[in-house]
Scaffold this active site. Structure first.
Site, PDB file in Angstrom:
ATOM      1  N   HIS A 204       8.723   4.791  -8.536  1.00 22.44           N
ATOM      2  CA  HIS A 204       7.693   4.264  -7.645  1.00 22.44           C
ATOM      3  C   HIS A 204       7.691   4.896  -6.263  1.00 22.44           C
ATOM      4  CE1 HIS A 204      11.079   2.052  -6.018  1.00 22.44           C
ATOM      5  NE2 HIS A 204      10.328   1.717  -4.986  1.00 22.44           N
TER       6      HIS A 204
HETATM    7  C1  UD1 Z   1       7.479  -1.114  -1.140  1.00 19.08           C
HETATM    8  C2  UD1 Z   1       8.575  -0.610  -0.193  1.00 19.08           C
HETATM    9  C3  UD1 Z   1       9.639   0.127  -0.986  1.00 19.08           C
HETATM   10  C4  UD1 Z   1      10.160  -0.717  -2.131  1.00 19.08           C
HETATM   11  C5  UD1 Z   1       8.982  -1.137  -3.002  1.00 19.08           C
HETATM   12  C6  UD1 Z   1       9.389  -1.999  -4.185  1.00 19.08           C
HETATM   13  C7  UD1 Z   1       7.831  -0.012   2.064  1.00 19.08           C
HETATM   14  C8  UD1 Z   1       7.578   1.116   2.994  1.00 19.08           C
HETATM   15  N1  UD1 Z   1       8.053   0.314   0.785  1.00 19.08           N
HETATM   16  O1  UD1 Z   1       6.839   0.031  -1.697  1.00 19.08           O
HETATM   17  O2  UD1 Z   1      10.714   0.432  -0.113  1.00 19.08           O
HETATM   18  O3  UD1 Z   1      11.087   0.035  -2.881  1.00 19.08           O
HETATM   19  O4  UD1 Z   1       8.072  -1.891  -2.157  1.00 19.08           O
HETATM   20  O5  UD1 Z   1       8.286  -2.259  -5.003  1.00 19.08           O
HETATM   21  O6  UD1 Z   1       7.848  -1.136   2.491  1.00 19.08           O
HETATM   22  N2  UD1 Z   1       0.478  -3.214  -5.075  1.00 19.08           N
HETATM   23  C9  UD1 Z   1      -0.028  -4.117  -5.963  1.00 19.08           C
HETATM   24  N3  UD1 Z   1       0.474  -5.393  -5.946  1.00 19.08           N
HETATM   25  C10 UD1 Z   1       1.423  -5.785  -5.079  1.00 19.08           C
HETATM   26  C11 UD1 Z   1       1.923  -4.867  -4.160  1.00 19.08           C
HETATM   27  C12 UD1 Z   1       1.444  -3.581  -4.163  1.00 19.08           C
HETATM   28  O7  UD1 Z   1      -0.893  -3.813  -6.765  1.00 19.08           O
HETATM   29  O8  UD1 Z   1       1.822  -6.965  -5.132  1.00 19.08           O
HETATM   30  C13 UD1 Z   1      -0.014  -1.829  -5.079  1.00 19.08           C
HETATM   31  C14 UD1 Z   1      -1.120  -1.585  -4.077  1.00 19.08           C
HETATM   32  O9  UD1 Z   1      -1.996  -0.625  -4.600  1.00 19.08           O
HETATM   33  C15 UD1 Z   1      -0.364  -0.973  -2.901  1.00 19.08           C
HETATM   34  C16 UD1 Z   1       0.726  -0.181  -3.601  1.00 19.08           C
HETATM   35  O10 UD1 Z   1       1.057  -0.951  -4.756  1.00 19.08           O
HETATM   36  O11 UD1 Z   1      -1.176  -0.187  -2.079  1.00 19.08           O
HETATM   37  C17 UD1 Z   1       1.940   0.028  -2.735  1.00 19.08           C
HETATM   38  O12 UD1 Z   1       2.447  -1.218  -2.238  1.00 19.08           O
HETATM   39  P1  UD1 Z   1       3.340  -1.255  -0.876  1.00 19.08           P
HETATM   40  O13 UD1 Z   1       3.878  -2.596  -0.644  1.00 19.08           O
HETATM   41  O14 UD1 Z   1       2.558  -0.604   0.220  1.00 19.08           O
HETATM   42  O15 UD1 Z   1       4.501  -0.261  -1.178  1.00 19.08           O
HETATM   43  P2  UD1 Z   1       5.442  -0.099  -2.444  1.00 19.08           P
HETATM   44  O16 UD1 Z   1       5.169   1.230  -3.030  1.00 19.08           O
HETATM   45  O17 UD1 Z   1       5.419  -1.288  -3.347  1.00 19.08           O
END
Ligand code: UD1
Length: 371
Positions: A212
């Protein structure tokens, strides 16, 4: 500060945070200490949030800031703006932040600016980890959160050396151990009872894969050789791949759907399901920090699909190895072979010091002693 108001405000934003916060909340409740559980809403999908809360038996958050997804600036600023009035209202003695996600830094920064006004301290759980790679958003979050914190609770001895090198006084640092492992020991029997692989139709030995990190999944230049390497591995064993929403989105946007066809792809799993899948695997190939730690304690060989790790004790003392970088199909195959040759170790046999299930107790002891 009124005695009726909560004393310890605990921040949780994203999936790995929930797993670290659960034993701390349980310990605060066991001691009948007033606590306030704040969910920033960084993760919000059922499988990224509610299912994990349910699996961990955590109470509903006292407040959800519903910050949601967005660019780093939007997400960090959104959490900050929403958290400020909550902190002014709750006025805890401690703001406890965990790990290295955007919510961690956002809340630490708000608390640092209000430290005098609210008379609160900031405690960082999982302090002192360093990848030394400033391209990682998590590295920025870790270094700044540590700089802002009054109490730095470290998961491993090497974290102390990292903090000392940055000039952080020893008096602020307390060795606590790895709080994720408290959750693992508490939930392992329940996870084992699930038999997730079998339920997904996998009866033979398998390798579990997760990916991820933006640095791995955002560009085809890195994602393609990793998927090619996994395809090589899939010629030898079944690959079970629960897919993070970010990765799913990138695979589709980059037109790589056919590259994942050889794998058993699952939706993101709840905590217990993922632990069940990890525990039942011959090996785990991953870019997750939490999985590097969990495989070490479970004794499952792990290959880290990254250039470096901020958790070197999982390599020196645990079951982890880094793949050659940049990733190539041959390098990934070589790492897979090395993992399989190492084989499974008994539960807890290679656990670093303090990865023992008693970390939440040491964390709350430190909060009480320094209150
Ligand atoms: C975040 C953390 C990362 C951690 C990871 C675990 C930061 C900078 N990164 O990354 O360190 O390892 O979480 O998962 O804080 N999305 C969904 N549903 C959700 C959450 C996210 O669909 O509940 C999708 C959205 O398209 C979003 C993307 O995932 O834009 C990324 O989510 P985000 O929380 O920005 O970062 P992670 O990649 O999950």
């Amino acid at each position: 500060m009124s005695a009726a108001l909560p004393n310890v405000l605990v921040v949780a934003g994203a999936r790995p945070n929930f797993i670290k916060v659960a034993p701390i909340m349980a310990e605060l409740e066991r001691r009948a200490m007033p606590s306030y559980l704040l969910h920033t809403g960084q993760h919000y999908s059922a499988e990224m949030s509610q299912l994990i809360f349910r699996d961990l038996g955590m109470r509903e958050p006292d407040r959800n800031l519903a910050a949601g997804s967005g660019s780093h600036a939007r997400q960090t600023a959104g959490v900050m703006q929403a958290f400020e009035p909550v902190l002014l209202e709750v006025r805890p003695r401690w703001v406890v932040v965990v790990g290295d996600v955007n919510s961690t830094l956002a809340c630490a920064l708000v608390a640092a600016k209000l430290r005098e006004e609210v008379a609160c301290g900031i405690a960082h759980v999982e302090a002192g980890l360093r990848s030394f790679d400033w391209r990682m958003p998590e590295e920025v979050n870790r270094v700044l959160t540590d700089r802002l914190s009054d109490l730095l609770l470290t998961p491993s001895r090497e974290a102390h050396a990292n903090l000392a090198r940055e000039g952080i006084e020893d008096a602020r640092v307390v060795f606590a151990g790895n709080v994720m492992i408290d959750t693992l020991y508490r939930q392992l029997d329940a996870a084992r009872a699930l038999g997730v692989a079998r339920k997904a139709g996998v009866d033979q030995p398998y390798v579990a894969v997760t990916l991820h990190r933006p640095s791995n999944v955002d560009s085809a230049e890195t994602l393609r050789p990793i998927l090619e390497g996994l395809t090589e591995v899939a010629r030898h064993t079944r690959i079970v791949f629960p897919m993070h929403p970010r990765t799913r989105e990138r695979v589709e946007a980059l037109g790589l759907e056919s590259a994942i066809a050889p794998f058993t792809v699952l939706p993101p799993l709840g905590y217990l399901e993922m632990l069940s899948l990890t525990d039942g695997a011959s090996a785990v190939l991953t870019d997750s920090g939490g999985l590097q730690e969990e495989t070490t304690v479970l004794g499952v060989p792990c290959v880290t699909l990254r250039e470096q790790t901020e958790r070197p004790s999982t390599v020196s003392e645990g079951t982890n190895r880094l793949t050659r970088w940049p990733p190539t199909p041959e390098g990934i195959m070589e790492s897979y072979r090395s993992a399989m040759a190492a084989g499974r170790q008994p539960l807890g046999a290679r656990a670093p010091e303090g990865w023992d299930g008693a970390t939440a107790r040491r964390i709350v002891d430190a909060l009480v002693e320094r209150a």
